[in-house]
Design a protein around this motif. Sequence first.
Motif, PDB file in Angstrom:
ATOM      1  N   ASP A  40       0.946  -1.232  -0.093  1.00 47.91           N
ATOM      2  CA  ASP A  40      -0.028  -0.028  -0.086  1.00 47.91           C
ATOM      3  C   ASP A  40       0.767   1.274   0.090  1.00 47.91           C
ATOM      4  O   ASP A  40       1.533   1.411   1.039  1.00 47.91           O
ATOM      5  CB  ASP A  40      -0.873   0.179   1.240  1.00 47.91           C
ATOM      6  N   GLY A  42      -0.009   4.408  -0.423  1.00 48.76           N
ATOM      7  CA  GLY A  42      -0.812   5.716  -0.422  1.00 48.76           C
ATOM      8  C   GLY A  42      -0.107   6.861   0.273  1.00 48.76           C
ATOM      9  O   GLY A  42      -0.456   7.814  -0.015  1.00 48.76           O
ATOM     10  N   ALA A  73      -2.525   2.277  -4.658  1.00 50.84           N
ATOM     11  CA  ALA A  73      -2.460   3.613  -4.416  1.00 50.84           C
ATOM     12  C   ALA A  73      -1.296   4.433  -4.529  1.00 50.84           C
ATOM     13  O   ALA A  73      -0.717   5.163  -3.774  1.00 50.84           O
ATOM     14  CB  ALA A  73      -2.743   3.567  -2.662  1.00 50.84           C
ATOM     15  N   ASN A  75       0.894   7.109  -6.282  1.00 45.28           N
ATOM     16  CA  ASN A  75       0.726   8.576  -6.602  1.00 45.28           C
ATOM     17  C   ASN A  75       1.431   8.981  -7.876  1.00 45.28           C
ATOM     18  O   ASN A  75       2.133   8.158  -8.372  1.00 45.28           O
ATOM     19  CB  ASN A  75       1.073   9.520  -5.344  1.00 45.28           C
ATOM     20  N   ASP A  96      -3.227   5.531  -7.324  1.00 50.60           N
ATOM     21  CA  ASP A  96      -4.075   6.201  -6.174  1.00 50.60           C
ATOM     22  C   ASP A  96      -5.377   6.825  -6.645  1.00 50.60           C
ATOM     23  O   ASP A  96      -5.552   7.700  -7.673  1.00 50.60           O
ATOM     24  CB  ASP A  96      -3.327   7.560  -5.612  1.00 50.60           C
TER      25      ASP A  96
END
Lengths: 98, 149
Positions: A40, A42, A73, A75, A96
């Motif tokens: 993950d 994020g 997620a 970016n 994301d």
Amino acid sequence: MLTIEGGGERPVVLSGRLDATQAAAVQAYLDRLDGVVTLDCGELQYLSSAGLGVLLKTHKRLLGAGGRLRLTAVNRHLRDIFSYSGFDQILEIEPDGR
Amino acid sequence: MSERACFARRIDAIADIFAFTASAFARLGAPDALRTEVDFVLEELFTNIVKYGRGEAPVTIDIVPISDGVEVTVTEADADRFDVTRAPAVDVTLPAERRQPGGLGLHLVGRLADSVQYGYSEGERCSRIVFRKTSAAPAPGRDNGDGRC
């Protein structure tokens, strides 16, 4: 500054900046995991080529045992890095949603 | 107006470099949206110097504001010539099985910076890398210009 937690049945959550000073610690953490490992991303703000090396080494090890590494997620900065390095073609990447 | 700092040739100086870029961007009024890419390019150039450089002198980083961005100069004294704009090409189309960790750093520098120039002074044994990052169009790649010391 980087924190890493989770694994096993849960996603591995990376938070902060994965630079050359953090790569060895992240590699050691991921080396303990098997199967399909979800990262993950994020809260992962930054990734350098040292981090790419960690992801590649981990993915290749997992592939060899029938697993894989998948990222969620992701970016814009990370997407650019994955695109320019061709990692978007070798890793399963979920952007994301924010 | 410019910002300058010197850093010991140690990997753990990367945290100090990031702190420097944060404060320099704030003082210079540079677009903060560019800082991640500038940090990335600086980390790759700096780690390259730490890994392969044979000198001991600190590495100097200068940041000056330009239109819509910054120009950054990395100066390595007591250096051997190594033109970072002419690093071996990397095949980013290889499948995972044929990839090896490493070698991507300078390739990514060329993709993320708007331009990169390298210069070397034989007499001073000084290497200078100048790169620009602006909020203009996406990075076109390397500029093999002369960033003379």
